[in-house]
Design an enzyme around this catalytic site. Structure first.
Site, PDB file in Angstrom:
ATOM      1  N   ASP A 255      -6.766   7.807  -0.464  1.00 38.06           N
ATOM      2  CA  ASP A 255      -6.345   6.870   0.570  1.00 38.06           C
ATOM      3  C   ASP A 255      -5.162   7.470   1.316  1.00 38.06           C
ATOM      4  O   ASP A 255      -4.283   8.087   0.703  1.00 38.06           O
ATOM      5  CB  ASP A 255      -5.966   5.526  -0.048  1.00 38.06           C
ATOM      6  CG  ASP A 255      -7.120   4.908  -0.832  1.00 38.06           C
ATOM      7  OD1 ASP A 255      -8.270   5.056  -0.395  1.00 38.06           O
ATOM      8  OD2 ASP A 255      -6.860   4.283  -1.873  1.00 38.06           O
TER       9      ASP A 255
ATOM     10  N   GLU B 292       0.816  -1.219   0.000  1.00 42.23           N
ATOM     11  CA  GLU B 292       0.000   0.000   0.000  1.00 42.23           C
ATOM     12  C   GLU B 292       0.849   1.267   0.000  1.00 42.23           C
ATOM     13  O   GLU B 292       0.541   2.219  -0.700  1.00 42.23           O
ATOM     14  CB  GLU B 292      -0.958   0.017   1.197  1.00 42.23           C
ATOM     15  CG  GLU B 292      -2.070  -1.006   1.119  1.00 42.23           C
ATOM     16  CD  GLU B 292      -3.108  -0.703   0.053  1.00 42.23           C
ATOM     17  OE1 GLU B 292      -3.166   0.425  -0.463  1.00 42.23           O
ATOM     18  OE2 GLU B 292      -3.886  -1.618  -0.268  1.00 42.23           O
TER      19      GLU B 292
END
Length: 142
Positions: A70, A52
């Site tokens: 995000d 991520e």
């Protein structure tokens, strides 16, 4: 004048990145364990963080197709889980400001990530497909 403005903004962005924390697999595992995350979950969390954010706390992802972003080491979505600073509407399921997920102190990020997992499971992270069945060992971290 435009060049000076650009230079100042670029310098500020560089300084922000230079001061942001980047964990290693083991330092993240130890930090999360110290925050009460079960040892049995640490390999999963470190794998998710690797894909991520490359273990970086300060990452804000590019806009998703729905316009959301995000945030942080676990790339928590601002449409559902945190309140964005731009005032855009959010469910804010973790009851946290998105900017708090960019801190070197990862306690808010860990709390929120665990909350997301409790509601949606590991598959809440699309990168989970890269981890499932291919988890890194954390044995040497302790």
């Amino acid at each position: 004048m435009k060049f000076i403005n650009f230079f100042v903004i670029a310098l500020m962005a560089y300084a922000n990145c230079a001061w942001a924390k980047t964990f290693t697999r083991c330092s993240l595992a130890r930090a999360m364990y110290a925050l009460g995350v079960p040892k049995s979950e640490l390999a999963r969390w470190t794998c998710i963080a690797k894909y991520e954010s490359h273990y970086r706390t300060h990452v804000v992802g590019p806009a998703n197709t729905d316009g959301s972003h995000d945030y942080g080491i676990f790339q928590i979505n601002d449409r559902y889980w945190c309140k964005p600073s731009n005032g855009r509407s959010s469910h804010n399921g973790c009851n946290v400001y998105c900017d708090d997920l960019l801190e070197d102190d990862i306690s808010e990020s860990v709390y929120c990530a665990q909350h997301v997992k409790s509601k949606q499971g590991w598959s809440a992270w699309t990168t989970w497909a890269k981890c499932n069945g291919n988890l890194p060992s954390i044995d040497e971290c302790f």
